[in-house]
Design an enzyme around this catalytic site. Structure first.
Site, PDB file in Angstrom:
ATOM      1  N   LYS A  31       0.870  -1.170   0.000  1.00  0.00           N
ATOM      2  CA  LYS A  31       0.000   0.000   0.000  1.00  0.00           C
ATOM      3  C   LYS A  31       0.909   1.222   0.000  1.00  0.00           C
ATOM      4  O   LYS A  31       1.646   1.467   0.949  1.00  0.00           O
ATOM      5  CB  LYS A  31      -0.893  -0.031   1.237  1.00  0.00           C
ATOM      6  CG  LYS A  31      -1.770   1.162   1.429  1.00  0.00           C
ATOM      7  CD  LYS A  31      -2.707   1.421   0.270  1.00  0.00           C
ATOM      8  CE  LYS A  31      -3.769   0.358   0.130  1.00  0.00           C
ATOM      9  NZ  LYS A  31      -4.685   0.595  -1.000  1.00  0.00           N
ATOM     10  N   HIS A  63     -10.845  -6.579  -4.171  1.00  0.00           N
ATOM     11  CA  HIS A  63     -10.610  -5.403  -3.352  1.00  0.00           C
ATOM     12  C   HIS A  63     -11.043  -5.712  -1.918  1.00  0.00           C
ATOM     13  O   HIS A  63     -11.938  -6.528  -1.699  1.00  0.00           O
ATOM     14  CB  HIS A  63     -11.439  -4.228  -3.890  1.00  0.00           C
ATOM     15  CG  HIS A  63     -11.475  -3.060  -2.958  1.00  0.00           C
ATOM     16  ND1 HIS A  63     -12.592  -2.716  -2.234  1.00  0.00           N
ATOM     17  CD2 HIS A  63     -10.514  -2.181  -2.620  1.00  0.00           C
ATOM     18  CE1 HIS A  63     -12.316  -1.656  -1.500  1.00  0.00           C
ATOM     19  NE2 HIS A  63     -11.068  -1.302  -1.710  1.00  0.00           N
TER      20      HIS A  63
END
Ligand code: GKR
Ligand code: MG
Length: 451
Positions: free
Chosen positions: A220, A349
């Site tokens: 991330k 997701h």
């Protein structure tokens, strides 16, 4: 004397004897249990579960993440459970659905979609999940069996790696939303410590691999300087001897120039895909075209109607499915067919979620053959025992999760844990996600500027 056995008489006799023989047997067959699964009561429980201070382009996660648990009690004594997003508006909209679902059969879940069309998409998804769970429990079948049968019994997930502050950072304790007794050191929510350098992240990635067996590493990004994040990915690659497929997701926080500059360096790495480096279909298409990399999104294509523009502009190669956005479990199953037909790969997701969603994601992965990329899940960030399901958190082994064996979704709510999580929601006063405000506790004046 017997009449001659003609063809017609033979047929008549056979039919009569078959009927004579079969009828009593048919009459004696046990009557299948007539279950209407009529929904007596919709119960909506907002909850707050502990979350460590992990970082993304939106800021820092607060002390809790919010979810909503849906319970559908039927007049057959079966209760189906679902989980969905936790923003205040979702909770209110679910409450509004009471008059729509009560008195209807859980078998008819598809008929709820049209009247819920103007609500948040996650409202239908939560109700559908609970209906399918009820139907599964009533029929003794797993949800994946109700929807065509599993094409795989284990679903692969990727290590979802966030830069972060330590769980016992003093600034966490200064948050007035914090209402539990999480402590420091051994008593901290987790022991990963602060991870805000390439070295610390490469080490955490390795530990994730050792502990859960993840094969694919997703970083991330959109948190530190882009060059530092590139260096992080390079160090991770060295740590895994070039063998781990890598992903990087700046959550659209990079400019097109930055994304192209870093993208050209990524070419040297075993990059599986480049996820949302920039915002918007056209910028994504530009980066895709200029770098030649495989692009993925959970930002510029998040609803069925986005597919039309995406097909024209060509921003991506891989779509991250989310059952809250694409019409529930069955919606993602259909999305797989659509993705296959337009030449996109399919991944998952994930935002923070509890074990009920985790189970639903595993079932969905099992019935969606096109979901061949290891999916995202935040589940690793939910401390063991902090889930609201009975027993320990669902296990991850070799980077994979097994479809639960019991009927329905295969998980049970723990009433005590659920009550505690609701009480935390009530006391914490958190009603929506606000990462920017939390981030400013750590970095006063922080803004989500483009890098
Ligand atoms: O939870 O901070 C986060 C994630 O960044 C999440 O908000 C994203 O929606 O995980 C998501 C992503 O892949 O972009
Ligand atoms: Mg993403």
């Amino acid at each position: 004397m017997h009449a001659p056995l003609t063809r017609r008489r033979f047929a008549g006799l056979t039919a009569a004897s078959l009927a004579g023989f079969a009828l009593p047997a048919f009459a004696a067959a046990p009557k299948p249990a007539a279950r209407d699964l009529r929904i007596k009561r919709l119960k909506v429980t907002p909850i707050a579960l502990p979350d460590p201070p992990i970082l993304a382009a939106s800021g820092c996660h607060g002390p809790y993440f919010l979810r909503t648990i849906v319970e559908l009690e039927t007049d057959d004594g079966i209760t189906g459970i679902g989980e969905t997003q936790g923003d205040e508006r979702v909770v209110q909209e679910l409450e509004q659905c009471r008059k729509l679902v009560e008195g209807r059969s859980a078998f008819a879940y598809r008929s709820f979609a049209a009247p819920m069309r103007d609500l948040r998409t996650s409202v239908y998804a939560g109700i559908e999940m609970a209906c399918l769970d009820a139907v599964g429990r009533a029929t003794g079948r797993r949800v994946c069996e109700l929807l065509g049968g599993p094409v795989r019994e284990e679903v692969e997930f990727a290590a979802y790696l966030f830069y972060r502050y330590a769980a016992d950072d003093p600034r966490v304790f200064a948050d007035t939303h914090l209402v539990d007794r999480r402590g420091k050191g051994d008593q901290a929510l987790d022991r990963w410590g602060e991870v805000r350098t390439p070295e610390a992240m490469a080490e955490m990635a390795w530990q994730f691999h050792q502990r859960w067996g993840f094969r694919v590493m997703k970083l991330k990004a959109g948190v530190l300087e882009p060059e530092v994040e590139l260096r992080t990915l390079q160090l991770m690659n060295e740590r895994f001897g070039g063998k781990a497929p890598l992903r990087i997701d700046p959550n659209g926080r990079w400019s097109v120039n930055t994304a192209i500059r870093i993208g050209r360096e990524l070419d040297e790495l075993p990059l599986e895909y480049y996820e949302d480096p920039v915002q918007g279909l056209r910028a994504m298409a530009d980066v895709r075209h200029q770098t030649g990399l495989r692009l993925a999104t959970n930002s510029c294509v998040t609803r069925w109607h986005h597919l039309l523009d995406a097909l024209a502009v060509k921003p991506i190669d891989v779509l991250l499915a989310d059952l809250y956005w694409f019409g529930g479990i069955a919606g993602v199953q259909s999305l797989g067919v659509a993705a296959e037909n337009v030449g996109w790969g399919l991944s998952y997701h994930s935002n923070n979620h509890a074990g009920v969603t985790m189970a639903a994601m595993i079932h969905t992965g099992a019935i969606t053959p096109q979901l061949t990329y290891a999916g995202d899940t935040h589940y690793v960030w939910l401390a063991d025992g902090a889930d609201i399901i009975q027993g320990s958190n669902l296990p991850i082994r070799g980077g994979k999760m097994k479809v639960p064996a019991a009927p329905g979704l295969g998980v049970q709510l723990d009433p005590d844990k659920l009550a505690r999580a609701h009480e935390t929601w009530r006391k914490s006063g958190m009603r929506r996600r606000d990462d920017a405000t939390t981030m400013r506790r750590f970095e006063p004046g922080w803004k989500p500027t483009l890098l």
